[in-house]
Design an enzyme around this catalytic site. Structure first.
Site, PDB file in Angstrom:
ATOM      1  N   ALA A 130       0.807  -1.219   0.000  1.00  0.00           N
ATOM      2  CA  ALA A 130       0.000   0.000   0.000  1.00  0.00           C
ATOM      3  C   ALA A 130       0.838   1.265   0.000  1.00  0.00           C
ATOM      4  O   ALA A 130       0.318   2.359   0.179  1.00  0.00           O
ATOM      5  CB  ALA A 130      -0.912  -0.007   1.226  1.00  0.00           C
ATOM      6  N   HIS A 228      -2.957   6.907   4.532  1.00  0.00           N
ATOM      7  CA  HIS A 228      -1.601   7.122   5.038  1.00  0.00           C
ATOM      8  C   HIS A 228      -1.026   8.393   4.411  1.00  0.00           C
ATOM      9  O   HIS A 228      -1.036   8.537   3.182  1.00  0.00           O
ATOM     10  CB  HIS A 228      -0.680   5.952   4.678  1.00  0.00           C
ATOM     11  CG  HIS A 228      -1.241   4.607   5.032  1.00  0.00           C
ATOM     12  ND1 HIS A 228      -1.395   4.176   6.321  1.00  0.00           N
ATOM     13  CD2 HIS A 228      -1.679   3.594   4.245  1.00  0.00           C
ATOM     14  CE1 HIS A 228      -1.910   2.956   6.327  1.00  0.00           C
ATOM     15  NE2 HIS A 228      -2.084   2.585   5.073  1.00  0.00           N
TER      16      HIS A 228
END
Length: 276
Positions: A130, A228
């Protein structure tokens, strides 16, 4: 006389763990989604359920115990609980074979696996997963990185059951606003959130190490994607990255993780490779 090049044998793949990620990768490989790569065996805690799943694949494969995977494959993809990483990886590394590790945080607590790969001649791969910008981090690490900071926001259900929350009696049920549940470094995050924060460990291993990679974690009922934001300051560049990853069937893991593994396998077999 025209010479015909010898055909390269398929890369035989075993998958340890059949959660959302393991099933996705298995389905893609079984239908020939990556030329030159062949799924040969899988392992899971519940063999009966694993056999039911394997029966749905385009090409059924063997369902084995973890200890029996090595003789059936050249590379194992670890998609299991972090505690099982040594059991999965050790036979392959001792046989000078390859391991793709998804429970990256577990590597911080099992450095003997990295030493074993170096001594025995095996290879450990950590996919991008990711984390966008991993190539930039690796390049920046060739110079001087001054600081790395990451802020993660996840839906509360994506953090439920994390050891850090239990240990510190942090309640995230019924939140109506964002709540900071952790602030510290990547090593502590990997220990407290073993199913959630492999992304920050990959970032740390590529950059300034787990002690110097700082992190905040927020349980945020307003987000529906694992988000994030990373800020890196180095002598070659300063860059900020934000990712909003769509969760897989497992809310702790992004859907892009399985795609990252497939991309890594495709790159291994390709004669044209883009990226550091």
């Amino acid at each position: 006389m025209t010479q015909v090049a010898a055909q390269t044998p398929n890369l035989r793949i075993a998958i340890a763990g059949l959660g959302a990620i393991g099933k996705s990768i298995s389905t893609t490989l079984a239908k020939g989604g990556v030329p030159g790569v062949e799924l040969t065996a899988v392992s899971a805690k519940n063999h009966d359920k694993a056999k039911e799943f394997v029966a749905t694949l385009a090409r059924p494969v063997k369902v084995l115990n973890i200890a029996d995977l090595e003789k059936e494959a050249d590379l194992v993809i670890e998609c299991a609980p972090a505690a099982l990483l040594p059991e999965i990886a050790t036979p392959f590394l001792k046989a000078q074979k390859q391991v793709i590790v998804l429970s990256v945080g577990a590597l911080l607590f099992h450095p003997e696996l990295i030493a074993m790969a170096k001594e025995q001649g095996g290879v450990i791969h950590v996919p991008t997963g990711a984390l966008i910008g991993l190539d930039a981090m690796i390049a920046a690490a060739e110079g001087k990185i001054h600081s790395v900071r990451m802020v993660t926001r996840k839906p509360p259900k994506g953090l439920a059951g994390a050891p850090h929350l239990i240990e510190h009696n942090i309640n995230i049920e019924g939140l109506t606003e964002a709540k900071k549940v952790f602030e510290g470094n990547a090593r502590d995050a990997a220990k407290g959130f073993p199913a959630n924060l492999n992304v920050v460990v990959a970032l740390a291993l590529a950059g300034v190490g787990p002690e110097n990679t700082l992190l905040e974690i927020w349980a945020d009922p307003a987000v529906v994607r694992n988000t994030h934001t990373i800020v890196v300051d180095s002598d070659s560049a300063k860059f900020t990255m934000t990712m909003e990853n769509i969760p897989s069937e497992n809310p702790k893991t992004g859907r892009i993780v399985a795609q990252s593994v497939i991309a890594m396998l495709r790159k291994m077999k390709s004669s044209f490779k883009v990226g550091t």
